[in-house]
Enzyme design. Structure first.
Site, PDB file in Angstrom:
ATOM      1  N   ASP A 238      38.579  22.454  46.280  1.00  0.00           N
ATOM      2  CA  ASP A 238      38.750  23.756  45.657  1.00  0.00           C
ATOM      3  C   ASP A 238      39.172  24.746  46.746  1.00  0.00           C
ATOM      4  OD1 ASP A 238      38.584  25.817  43.739  1.00  0.00           O
ATOM      5  OD2 ASP A 238      36.557  26.296  44.396  1.00  0.00           O
ATOM      6  N   LYS A 406      53.880  48.719  44.002  1.00  0.00           N
ATOM      7  CA  LYS A 406      53.566  47.771  45.073  1.00  0.00           C
ATOM      8  C   LYS A 406      53.805  46.364  44.542  1.00  0.00           C
ATOM      9  CE  LYS A 406      48.646  47.475  43.949  1.00  0.00           C
ATOM     10  NZ  LYS A 406      47.264  47.731  44.378  1.00  0.00           N
ATOM     11  N   THR A 520      43.251  24.354  42.608  1.00  0.00           N
ATOM     12  CA  THR A 520      42.713  25.709  42.479  1.00  0.00           C
ATOM     13  C   THR A 520      43.194  26.359  41.193  1.00  0.00           C
ATOM     14  OG1 THR A 520      42.684  27.911  43.497  1.00  0.00           O
ATOM     15  CG2 THR A 520      44.641  26.586  43.864  1.00  0.00           C
ATOM     16  N   ASP A 522      43.843  29.526  41.199  1.00  0.00           N
ATOM     17  CA  ASP A 522      44.603  30.690  41.635  1.00  0.00           C
ATOM     18  C   ASP A 522      46.090  30.518  41.347  1.00  0.00           C
ATOM     19  OD1 ASP A 522      42.461  32.074  42.455  1.00  0.00           O
ATOM     20  OD2 ASP A 522      42.675  31.646  44.584  1.00  0.00           O
ATOM     21  N   LYS A 640      41.505  19.254  37.049  1.00  0.00           N
ATOM     22  CA  LYS A 640      41.063  18.817  38.381  1.00  0.00           C
ATOM     23  C   LYS A 640      40.517  17.391  38.320  1.00  0.00           C
ATOM     24  CE  LYS A 640      39.791  23.384  40.235  1.00  0.00           C
ATOM     25  NZ  LYS A 640      38.710  24.181  40.864  1.00  0.00           N
TER      26      LYS A 640
END
Length: 1012
Positions: A238, A406, A520, A522, A640
């Site tokens: 992870d 941004k 992950t 993310d 996973k």
């Protein structure tokens, strides 16, 4: 607003929950201000069956004859924490195993090592060998009784119930089963468990794996998988909380072409920042975060001097975000951010004098250098994975309208005004420097808008936001229209703090030929950035492939294209592949393919879902296993586990999964070895793991030291155990040919009883618990020593056959040398010693000395315990032998100790000791010669490294490893604010807001909140 801890979901993100109270977004039938009314409400919910989809929920609520839609935005997953509300009402839809989190958890399976499976197979083989030996001896008895036994009927009559040679052979078969049963390793499994238990204690007691910060020692939660730690080929890790601390730090920035964040000495040389480096004093700012650290005093001076560009820079950081402020205690300001990146940027602006203080659906309150300013929030142009940027449009108190933006440098550079070209080049150089240091970069820019043009745009924006068809496309076009001709302000550099020692650990594990896959939740940019920071990805790699296909065909083509580039020898035709595939049970085991360089692979969860379908899973495994590093981003907990199962299915390799949260539980359970990190995300991963510790860096010690030692010790133990048992038993087999196959034992019955229990048990346990070819420092210094375990070289079926053949040879020597020595032999006083008892004593003495010498040859690390066990066992043998064969013992226990006087009459003869020496020499010489020639003529990698270690040991202790962490020179985007669309719509809707009077009071112009 609902904050979702990492312990419950695969990646951090925010969900909003519609409170059951007065709100403009609720249907009037559901509005309620009094809890008592809500308790009496009745309704019915119809929804989908329990499933593992975390991002989807479909259902309807029937209430007072009306039907209301229920979707994922109205669902709270298990483990959520509710913020910014005093109370709310909810209804449990799924509980227990039906929750989405539990649906993503794998089943708990009993894990067994490859050594266990091999031992079970070898035990069956030994039973077959036992049956074969007993059959040969039984047939020999039948032939002997048929041809020669009749001549001995007077001297050796058959028992009363035996009337034929065939029946005699049948009885002799079972007699030899009893005599030769010592070849079956009855005590093997008990000894193995004792060894595993001892090696588990070493892990628990290892102070170098103890984390004093939170008083967490390493823990072996199972005692059955130790040696498997020395055979790991694939590590599945992870990211958040495992590789990183998930703590973002504002490290550096570039404003108007000038870099801030570095510290220089009086001579203008850059100084490395350490704990002793003085920090910037923010005591002048009463609202500053005391935990924030910065070291460049020049930036504070620019802010205090009133530099216009610097003020615009920090004003942008304080306005352009979706952070929510929270004041748990009076005067204590806490930010709740949907990503740690945003929290770090807003905190930096806060400390430099631009304090984001409050938010409503229509306004943003900022305390700028002591002056409170309320900005009118006109629009939030939210982030998504295509735009890779976010913008806010605000109106100042003087009426001016400004857009602050941004985002990723690769995207934002295309939107800049042509006049920014010189500043863009300067900023690019600094971005290269930031990226080279592993920092996550963002570019910030602004644009002043004309009121008339903005009013027109705002009208069209409202129409697009309420459109029923193509809403996203229309909004995207409007965003592109207004986000043009921006004025560049600078760039930020954020450090995603890795755990201590992570890059060095990954570098060391890579040298041990261990492949690391990061799984992950993310987004891709975040995962790739961490890959570079951890030294998994680097510019020296030949190429890094990105698999981002949206269809089955696209993913297949991308995978095949990548594999073609990595190796031209790869088998492309499935029919040709089948000819090279090995069968292991019902699964295919793919052959090893060698790439033409070092490669990396990055694949997102959407593409991974296609890659795991049908025939494409084989393509995925073949391509991914050619890469040194694989990063799977935005994957669910179930994915996973599926990735781990995929590698286990097609690769003959041992896998390890390491994680720290509940989202890693399924992966930990699926791998051969599961490691849990006891961090900030709860204990779910630890409770499901086989081994646990507090920091990722301890993994290298767990594998390269404890795992490798455990594997070597277990292999040596098994080889020696089978050798001593076969050598002991086969002497009975040869003796059968000289005793008329009469099932007569060679040794004294007491020696047979004590051989495994007393004489050889402690030495082998001592070696199996204390032996080490090199110490822990050299093991970490030379990770290549780990590679033989991955290839299972130290003990396998081939090594077992060698062990059996060597045992056969030793047993022949141990039988025929004493036989030839005592045949028609006389003592020095002229009396004969060619008797059965003298032969038995000499044979068993030769056997015990030979196996003890063999133990000494196999021992690489001598300790006082090893010395005591080996020499003590020999001393105990002679003491027991002389005691049992003494006259006194015979007189007391006449029937139990018939070998009276054999020890003193036999062992005092020089020719007996000469024969013992000859026996030992003949048994040991082939082993010594083979090992010497093997090291000289065909050394393995382990032999070469051990030879180098021995040379270095003569000179000095191992030097501390010199780490050369590769730095990248290419710019990378670090925009990682969320894993889903942002929450601009949520903020502007006001559904997550409270009037300040409800739970707390705040006056923007209060003297208490002004800067001193």
């Amino acid at each position: 607003m609902i904050f979702v801890p990492f312990a419950s979901l695969p990646s951090p993100f925010l969900l909003h929950f519609t409170p059951l109270g007065p709100s403009p977004t609720l249907p009037s039938g559901l509005a309620c201000t009094r809890p008592s009314v809500r308790r009496s409400s009745e309704g019915e919910i119809k929804c989908e069956a329990p499933n593992n989809k975390l991002d989807k929920f479909l259902g309807t609520l029937l209430f007072k004859g009306e039907k209301y839609a229920l979707d994922n935005e109205k669902m709270l997953l298990r483990g959520c924490t509710i913020r910014n509300t005093d109370w709310c009402f909810g209804l449990v839809i799924f509980a227990g195993p039906d929750t989405k989190l539990m649906q993503n958890c794998g089943r708990t399976t009993f894990k067994r090592t490859s050594i266990d499976r091999l031992m079970n197979f070898l035990v069956l083989v030994i039973f077959v060998l036992l049956a074969a030996m007993c059959s040969v001896l039984a047939i020999g008895n039948s032939l002997w009784e048929y041809r020669m036994g009749s001549a001995f009927q007077v001297y050796l009559p058959w028992p009363h119930d035996v009337h034929s040679a065939f029946y005699s052979a049948f009885l002799m078969f079972w007699s030899y089963v009893i005599i030769l049963n010592t070849v079956v390793p009855i005590s093997l499994y008990v000894s193995v468990e004792i060894i595993r238990l001892g090696n588990s204690f070493y892990i628990d007691w290892d102070r170098k794996m103890y984390y004093p910060v939170n008083d967490t020692p390493a823990q072996a939660r199972t005692t059955t998988l130790n040696e498997e730690l020395g055979q790991i080929k694939y590590i599945f890790s992870d990211k958040t909380g495992t590789l990183t601390q998930n703590i973002m730090v504002f490290n550096k920035c570039c404003i108007n072409g000038k870099i801030y964040g570095d510290v220089y000495d009086l001579e203008g040389q850059r100084v490395e920042i350490s704990e002793s480096t003085p920090k910037v004093d923010f005591s002048y700012n009463s609202l500053a975060d005391a935990k924030f650290s910065f070291y460049d005093q020049s930036l504070v001076e620019e802010v205090k001097a009133g530099d216009v560009i610097t003020h615009k820079f920090f004003r942008l950081l304080s306005l352009c975000h979706t952070v929510m402020p929270e004041e748990k205690k009076q005067g204590e300001l806490v930010y709740q951010a949907q990503s740690p990146d945003e929290g770090a940027l807003v905190t930096a602006a806060r400390n430099f004098g631009f304090v984001f203080r409050a938010r409503t659906p229509e306004t943003i309150t900022v305390v700028e250098m002591g002056k409170t300013i309320v900005y009118k929030l006109l629009a939030i142009l939210d982030f998504n994975n295509v735009r890779k940027r976010m913008s806010v449009i605000v109106q100042r108190p003087d009426g001016r309208v400004t857009l602050y933006c941004k985002g990723a440098d690769t995207i934002l550079y295309e939107l800049l005004h042509p006049s920014c070209a010189p500043l863009k080049e300067e900023t690019t150089e600094y971005l290269e420097e930031f990226a080279g240091e592993g920092l996550r970069t963002l570019v910030v820019a602004y644009k002043d808008l004309e009121r008339k043009s903005f009013a027109n745009w705002q009208r069209r924006h409202h129409e697009a936001s309420t459109a029923l068809q193509d809403r996203e496309e229309k909004l995207s076009e409007l965003y592109e229209e207004i986000e043009k001709d921006l004025i560049l302000l600078g760039a930020t550099a954020i450090e995603d703090k890795l755990q201590d020692g992570v890059p060095q650990t990954i570098e060391t594990l890579g040298k041990a030929q261990i492949k690391i896959w990061v799984l992950t939740g993310d987004k891709q940019e975040t995962a790739v950035n961490i890959g570079y920071s951890c030294n998994m990805l680097y510019d020296d790699m030949k190429d890094i492939f990105f698999i981002q296909g949206d269809t089955f065909e696209e993913v297949r083509d991308e995978l095949r294209k990548a594999r073609k580039m990595m190796t031209q020898e790869a088998v492309m035709d499935d029919d040709e592949l089948d000819t090279q595939v090995k069968k292991s049970g019902n699964c295919k085991v793919l052959p090893e393919e060698q790439p033409n360089g070092e490669y990396g692979l990055v694949i997102n969860g959407h593409s991974l879902a296609y890659a795991q379908e049908g025939e494409l899973e084989l393509e995925l495994v073949r391509t991914a296993c050619l890469c040194k590093v694989v990063i799977c981003c935005r994957v669910t907990p179930l994915q996973k586990a599926q990735v781990v199962e995929l590698v286990k299915k097609y690769k003959n390799a041992v896998t390890l999964a390491i994680g720290d949260g509940a989202n890693d539980v399924s992966m930990i359970k699926a791998a051969h070895i599961g490691v849990g990190i006891s961090g900030q995300e709860g204990m779910q991963a630890v409770l499901s793991s086989d081994f646990s510790f507090a920091q990722f860096r301890y993994l290298q010690r767990l594998l390269l030291v404890h795992g490798r030692w455990s594997y070597i010790r277990m292999c040596k133990f098994l080889a020696y155990f089978f050798y001593k048992n076969f050598a002991f038993t086969l002497v009975h087999f040869w003796y059968g040919f000289f005793s008329g196959f009469s099932a007569q034992t060679v040794y004294d019955e007491w020696f047979i009883t004590l051989y495994n229990m007393v004489y050889t048990s402690l030495p082998v346990l001592g070696m199996s618990l204390f032996d080490q070819d090199v110490d822990d420092r050299w093991s970490l210094q030379f990770p290549q020593l780990y590679m033989p375990g991955q290839q299972n070289l130290y003990f396998n079926k081939k090594e077992f056959v060698k062990c059996v053949l060597y045992s056969v040879y030793s047993s022949l020597v141990l039988f025929f040398i004493p036989y030839g020595t005592l045949f028609d032999s006389l003592r020095s006083d002229g009396k004969a010693i060619a008797d059965y008892q003298s032969f038995a004593l000499m044979a068993q003495t030769c056997l015990l000395i030979v196996v003890s010498v063999q133990m000494g040859l196999d021992t690489a690390y001598w300790t006082a315990v090893n010395q005591l066990f080996i020499w003590g066992s020999l001393a105990m043998y002679f003491a027991i032998t002389f005691t049992m064969y003494s006259d006194g013992t015979y007189l007391i226990f006449t029937g139990s100790f018939p070998f009276v006087g054999s020890a003193r009459n036999t062992l005092n003869q020089p020719n007996v000791w000469l024969s013992i020496f000859l026996c030992v020499t003949l048994c040991v010489l082939p082993v010594v010669g083979f090992r010497f020639l093997k090291v000289q003529l065909k050394p393995t990698i382990s032999d070469q490294v051990l030879n180098m270690v021995k040379r270095l040991q003569k000179g000095q202790l191992p030097p501390s490893p010199k780490r050369r962490l590769q730095r990248k020179a290419s710019r990378r985007s670090g925009y990682a604010f969320s894993h889903q669309y942002g929450f601009g719509a949520l903020i502007t809707s006001g559904r997550n807001m409270h009037p300040f009077g409800v739970t707390r009071s705040f006056s923007p112009n209060s003297e208490k909140y002004r800067l001193k």
